[in-house]
Each structure stands twice: as C-alpha cells, then as structure tokens.
Design a protein around this motif. Structure first.
Motif, mmCIF file in Angstrom:
data_model
loop_
_atom_site.group_PDB
_atom_site.id
_atom_site.type_symbol
_atom_site.label_atom_id
_atom_site.label_comp_id
_atom_site.label_asym_id
_atom_site.label_seq_id
_atom_site.Cartn_x
_atom_site.Cartn_y
_atom_site.Cartn_z
ATOM 1 N N VAL A 319 5.924 -47.363 22.961
ATOM 2 C CA VAL A 319 4.585 -47.185 23.532
ATOM 3 C C VAL A 319 3.538 -47.440 22.450
ATOM 4 C CG1 VAL A 319 3.001 -45.528 24.577
ATOM 5 C CG2 VAL A 319 5.422 -45.558 25.260
ATOM 6 N N PHE A 320 3.813 -46.930 21.257
ATOM 7 C CA PHE A 320 2.868 -47.150 20.150
ATOM 8 C C PHE A 320 2.817 -48.631 19.780
ATOM 9 C CE2 PHE A 320 3.480 -42.673 20.111
ATOM 10 C CZ PHE A 320 2.248 -42.179 19.736
ATOM 11 N N GLU A 321 3.976 -49.246 19.772
ATOM 12 C CA GLU A 321 4.033 -50.674 19.430
ATOM 13 C C GLU A 321 3.233 -51.492 20.449
ATOM 14 O OE1 GLU A 321 8.002 -52.192 19.069
ATOM 15 O OE2 GLU A 321 7.294 -54.270 19.015
ATOM 16 N N GLU A 322 3.458 -51.188 21.735
ATOM 17 C CA GLU A 322 2.764 -51.960 22.775
ATOM 18 C C GLU A 322 1.247 -51.787 22.704
ATOM 19 O OE1 GLU A 322 6.505 -51.938 25.849
ATOM 20 O OE2 GLU A 322 4.787 -50.640 26.285
ATOM 21 N N ASN A 323 0.817 -50.675 22.133
ATOM 22 C CA ASN A 323 -0.623 -50.458 21.986
ATOM 23 C C ASN A 323 -1.146 -50.926 20.630
ATOM 24 O OD1 ASN A 323 -1.964 -48.938 24.361
ATOM 25 N ND2 ASN A 323 0.086 -48.064 24.187
ATOM 26 N N GLY A 324 -0.296 -51.612 19.898
ATOM 27 C CA GLY A 324 -0.713 -52.163 18.605
ATOM 28 C C GLY A 324 -1.029 -51.094 17.569
ATOM 29 N N LEU A 325 -0.322 -49.961 17.655
ATOM 30 C CA LEU A 325 -0.594 -48.869 16.702
ATOM 31 C C LEU A 325 0.554 -48.726 15.723
ATOM 32 C CD1 LEU A 325 -1.882 -46.178 19.209
ATOM 33 C CD2 LEU A 325 -3.209 -47.160 17.324
ATOM 34 N N SER A 326 0.222 -48.630 14.447
ATOM 35 C CA SER A 326 1.303 -48.341 13.508
ATOM 36 C C SER A 326 1.300 -46.839 13.256
ATOM 37 C CB SER A 326 1.137 -49.152 12.218
ATOM 38 O OG SER A 326 0.210 -48.530 11.392
ATOM 39 N N PHE A 327 2.487 -46.290 13.041
ATOM 40 C CA PHE A 327 2.557 -44.837 12.858
ATOM 41 C C PHE A 327 2.781 -44.522 11.383
ATOM 42 C CE2 PHE A 327 6.859 -46.276 13.543
ATOM 43 C CZ PHE A 327 7.612 -45.543 12.629
ATOM 44 N N GLU A 328 2.385 -43.328 10.998
ATOM 45 C CA GLU A 328 2.518 -42.929 9.593
ATOM 46 C C GLU A 328 3.763 -42.085 9.354
ATOM 47 O OE1 GLU A 328 0.449 -43.895 7.006
ATOM 48 O OE2 GLU A 328 -0.168 -45.247 8.607
ATOM 49 N N HIS A 329 3.899 -41.049 10.168
ATOM 50 C CA HIS A 329 5.041 -40.141 10.011
ATOM 51 C C HIS A 329 5.466 -39.657 11.377
ATOM 52 C CE1 HIS A 329 4.789 -39.903 5.678
ATOM 53 N NE2 HIS A 329 3.484 -39.955 5.851
ATOM 54 N N VAL A 330 6.765 -39.365 11.497
ATOM 55 C CA VAL A 330 7.267 -38.863 12.772
ATOM 56 C C VAL A 330 8.192 -37.671 12.537
ATOM 57 C CG1 VAL A 330 8.367 -39.513 14.954
ATOM 58 C CG2 VAL A 330 7.236 -41.247 13.605
ATOM 59 N N PRO A 331 7.632 -36.505 12.218
ATOM 60 C CA PRO A 331 8.502 -35.337 12.088
ATOM 61 C C PRO A 331 9.001 -34.920 13.480
ATOM 62 C CG PRO A 331 6.189 -34.747 11.729
ATOM 63 C CD PRO A 331 6.226 -36.218 11.934
ATOM 64 N N SER A 332 10.224 -34.412 13.540
ATOM 65 C CA SER A 332 10.721 -34.034 14.865
ATOM 66 C C SER A 332 11.516 -32.736 14.819
ATOM 67 C CB SER A 332 11.581 -35.159 15.435
ATOM 68 O OG SER A 332 12.693 -35.348 14.604
ATOM 69 N N GLY A 333 11.574 -32.093 15.980
ATOM 70 C CA GLY A 333 12.405 -30.895 16.141
ATOM 71 C C GLY A 333 13.413 -31.186 17.241
ATOM 72 N N ILE A 334 14.130 -30.169 17.724
ATOM 73 C CA ILE A 334 15.111 -30.493 18.767
ATOM 74 C C ILE A 334 14.452 -30.952 20.059
ATOM 75 C CG2 ILE A 334 17.429 -29.508 18.362
ATOM 76 C CD1 ILE A 334 16.376 -26.857 19.302
ATOM 77 N N ASP A 335 13.397 -30.261 20.442
ATOM 78 C CA ASP A 335 12.751 -30.645 21.702
ATOM 79 C C ASP A 335 11.323 -31.141 21.510
ATOM 80 O OD1 ASP A 335 14.995 -30.078 23.144
ATOM 81 O OD2 ASP A 335 14.441 -27.979 23.471
ATOM 82 N N THR A 336 10.970 -31.460 20.272
ATOM 83 C CA THR A 336 9.616 -31.974 20.021
ATOM 84 C C THR A 336 9.676 -33.161 19.070
ATOM 85 O OG1 THR A 336 9.250 -30.656 18.053
ATOM 86 C CG2 THR A 336 8.556 -29.673 20.133
ATOM 87 N N MET A 337 8.686 -33.974 19.230
ATOM 88 C CA MET A 337 8.571 -35.119 18.339
ATOM 89 C C MET A 337 7.071 -35.321 18.131
ATOM 90 S SD MET A 337 10.203 -38.791 19.124
ATOM 91 C CE MET A 337 9.748 -40.232 18.218
ATOM 92 N N THR A 338 6.647 -35.481 16.887
ATOM 93 C CA THR A 338 5.218 -35.652 16.631
ATOM 94 C C THR A 338 5.005 -36.997 15.954
ATOM 95 O OG1 THR A 338 5.077 -33.285 16.313
ATOM 96 C CG2 THR A 338 3.201 -34.574 15.555
ATOM 97 N N VAL A 339 3.995 -37.697 16.400
ATOM 98 C CA VAL A 339 3.704 -39.002 15.803
ATOM 99 C C VAL A 339 2.322 -38.939 15.158
ATOM 100 C CG1 VAL A 339 3.516 -41.474 16.230
ATOM 101 C CG2 VAL A 339 5.070 -40.104 17.620
ATOM 102 N N PHE A 340 2.266 -39.236 13.878
ATOM 103 C CA PHE A 340 0.978 -39.264 13.167
ATOM 104 C C PHE A 340 0.454 -40.695 13.137
ATOM 105 C CE2 PHE A 340 -0.052 -35.242 11.022
ATOM 106 C CZ PHE A 340 1.051 -34.497 11.396
#
Ligand code: ASP
Length: 437
Positions: A319-340
């Motif tokens: 989804v980020f790629e299709e919107n032309g966005l590069s991400f910085e960090h992606v910390p994740s937990g078991i049921d969560t994922m965060t995209v910076f």
C-alpha cells in the motif's frame, strides 16, 4: 611520488586572506599535489556566496534585465582576491566571455560553474600549478547522472602525467560539451573523483569546522569532534541529517579504500576527522555520533492474530509502495505493526493509504500519530558492548522524556529512538551528556 588531493570549500577561499591560509597549507606539504577549489563563499554570515550571485545574475539575464551591475559585483569579488594576493592576472577577458554567454542564455549550470572556474584560474596562478578544466574530463550521461567509468578513465589519463594541478570543483560537462554541475556542495564530489583518478593516499577536505561533530552544534554547545569514523557510521549519521560532506563524495572512495580527512582551514593544526573503511582505532566514547530529524508520522495497524497471517507485512508495505511512499522504520508486535514515514510526504496521501490498508489487510484498528522525531545513536563501539541501550534509556527516563519507539538492527551499529518532536532537542542533549563527558 605520494600524493594527496586537497579540496577547499567556499569559506576557505572567500577572500585573499583565506587564500593565503590555503596557500600556506598547500605549501607546507609537498604531497598536496592536486587542488580542488570551490567558488568564493561567505566572508561573514550575511555575505552572499558567489555561486548564489551567479544564479541570481543568470536569472536576471533570462528575464531580460540589464546584468552589468550584478556582473560587476561578481567581478569585484575576484578582483579583491587578485589584488590581495598581488597576482599578475586579469580576468577581464573571461568576464566579457561570461557576460556574452549569460546574454545568450547558454545554461544555468554553466552560469553557476563559473564560480569554481574563475577561482581555479586564480588558484593555479597563485600556486604556479597547472589549470585543468574539468569540463573536458568529468562527464555526465544523457540522464544527467555522472558517467563514473568514463570520467575515471579520462580524468586519470589527464592527471597522471601532471605533477601538480588545480581542478575546479562542482562541474563537468555532458557529452555534447554543455557544462553541467553536481548538486549544491558538489565540489566535494569533484575532490573525490580526482582522488580516485590519481589513486591518492588521502583526500583532504578543508572546510571551516575542525571535523565531523558528535552531534549538531545547534543543539549541543561545542560538541566534541569525532576523530575517526567509518564510512558506514557516516552514512547512518548523514542519513539522519548530519552534514559535512556531500553524500555522493563518499562512494567513489569507499570502494578504493582511500580515507578522507576533514580539516579546518582556520585551525590547520587540528587533526580533524578521518573517515575510513574500517579501523581498529577505538572510538573515544562508546558512541560515535548522534543525529536526528523531526517530522515523522507513525501509522499503527492492529489486527487480532496478525502474526499467523502470512503475507500481512507484504500487503501493508505494498500500500505504501503504491502510494509512492518510502518508509523509515517498521517496528512490530504480535498483533501490531507500525510504519514510520516522513510526515510531509504522507500528509497528502493519508486517506488513500488508510483506505488502501483497509482493503489490503482488513485491520481491526488504524491509529495515526504525527509530530514524531527519530534520533539515531550510532557507533561501531556498541557492538558486543553491554549497557549502551540501558544508558540511553535510563538517561532519557531520568530526564522525563517518553520514548515512543526503539529500533536496533542486529548489526549493532545504531539504535534508533522515536520521541515527540518537542522532546527532540532535550533527548539529543541527554544522550550526548550520557556518553560524552
Ligand atoms: N559552489 C557550489 C555551491 O555553493 C559548490 C561547492 O561549493 O561545493 O554549492
């Protein structure tokens, strides 16, 4: 004979007085054989760099204005240097050619490049070195990108037979012969291309600071200078906003194992910073540097049993790629994922991304948080060293700074910490004080 390539930045060449310091530096070491000058920079903080005067003059010419006065002011900058150095040199003819070319509008890059070109003529005259115009030896492809291989061949053929030369920084030409510049600060890149072409022992980059600082001097008063830094560490810090060298200057040398030494023209006895491929030289502190940036947004995606859903991460990132966005960090937990992501890039696309995420992974909940800052604590000394993270987090806790995110790769070269924008400066100072005393 051994050789060093020495590049001098604009503030090192802003006046005759600065030129004299540079002359002394070069003459004090006979291996300083290849000199790359920038255009005259600022003499005082409100002064204007010659490069900016040239851009402005060219713009005026393109709008049909009379440029005589603007051109005269530029000529005066050089005349002052020539007279201050007592040189038997006139740039009269050069200036009439340049003025004609401005009127003919032969190119903005040509216009900007004249700053280095003219300073190179003065420098060659002052030192008694040969002048080599990079327009004939540094080449850009049709895509506007440096043709590194061809440049290397031409530059090295040209320079290897010359014992001492001045090669102006910042520009080359395309294959049709039109002058083309690097991006701003690009004389650093010329210096590194020259260093590679002559297989230099060392590339000295002379500027107005005594090296690469442990952290931003606008945040911490008088931060210490880093004495040795590896290319990898530099990349991490530069990515987070620490600047002292043009980014593209590092790559050509890294592959050749040619070290770079950042030095201060105004304090030539300071050893500056050595930038090297690898080193046994232990850093003075556990960390090498701290750098950071404000203005990130975090997209927090929650979904029950996310961990069992194979391909979840890929669908999110798509989804980020299709919107032309590069991400910085992606910390994740078991049921969560965060995209910076960078907040300014994200702002316009926010709703598209949220809708896209709902379609792609049917999350239970999406939460957005803005105004975050990321701080990178970088250091080869952290590897296999216990307690670095503990020191950082204890210091931040004691200073009442809330940590929003932590990311450490297994390379143990850096620890990234996310805080709120408003805590950014205090957090940087706190981490600096915790390690550098
Ligand atoms: N003179 C150019 C600039 O101001 C290039 C340089 O100094 O490296 O960006």
């Amino acid at each position: 004979m051994r050789n060093k390539v020495v590049k001098f930045g604009g503030s090192s060449l802003a006046s005759a007085e600065q030129f004299k310091k540079v002359g002394e530096i070069i003459r004090s070491d006979e291996t300083r054989r290849y000199v790359v000058p920038s255009a005259p920079g600022k003499r005082y903080s409100t002064d204007i760099k010659v490069t900016d005067m040239l851009y402005d003059c060219y713009r005026a010419a393109s709008e049909g204005e009379n440029i005589d006065k603007k051109m005269m002011r530029i000529q005066m900058r050089y005349q002052e240097i020539i007279e201050g150095l007592n040189l038997d040199l006139s740039l009269e003819e050069e200036f009439s050619v340049i003025t004609e070319n401005f009127k003919k509008q032969i190119g903005k890059d040509y216009a900007a490049s004249r700053g280095e070109y003219l300073n190179g003529i003065i420098m060659a005259n002052y030192l008694g070195y040969e002048f080599v115009d990079p327009a004939g030896y540094i080449f850009f492809g049709e895509d506007g990108i440096l043709d590194a291989e061809y440049t290397q061949k031409c530059l090295s053929e040209r320079l290897c037979g010359i014992e001492r030369a001045v090669i102006p920084g910042f520009y080359g030409s395309d294959k049709k012969g039109n002058v083309k510049t690097f991006s701003r600060g690009g004389s650093d890149v010329t210096g590194s291309l020259v260093a590679k072409a002559v297989s230099a022992d060392l590339y000295e980059n002379w500027t107005d600071v005594s090296g690469f600082l442990v952290t931003d001097p606008r945040i911490v008063d008088n931060p210490e200078v880093i004495s040795t830094i590896t290319y990898k560490e530099l990349r991490e810090l530069a990515y987070m906003g620490a600047t002292v060298l043009h980014e593209d200057a590092v790559f050509p040398l890294r592959k050749e194992g040619i070290p770079i030494n950042i030095r201060n023209t105004n304090r030539p006895l300071d050893k500056g910073t050595m930038i090297v491929e690898s080193t046994c030289n232990k850093p003075k502190y556990i960390i090498t540097g701290i750098a950071g940036k404000k203005g990130f947004a975090a997209i927090n995606i929650e979904k029950d049993m996310m961990n069992t859903e194979i391909g979840f991460g890929r669908r999110v990132m798509q989804v980020f790629e299709e919107n032309g966005l590069s991400f910085e960090h992606v910390p994740s937990g078991i049921d969560t994922m965060t995209v910076f992501v960078h907040q300014d890039e994200f702002a316009d696309k926010e709703q598209n991304v949220i809708a896209g995420l709902h379609r792609a992974v049917q999350p239970d909940h999406i939460d957005l948080e803005a105004d975050l800052a990321l701080i990178a604590v970088v250091g080869r000394g952290m590897r296999r060293n216990r307690g670095t993270a503990a020191t950082i987090f204890t210091a931040l806790a004691e200073n009442h700074i809330n940590i929003k995110m932590i990311d450490q790769g297994s390379s143990e070269l850096n620890i990234i910490i996310g805080v709120e924008n408003r805590d950014f400066e205090a957090a940087t100072r706190t981490i600096y004080d915790a390690f550098v005393k």
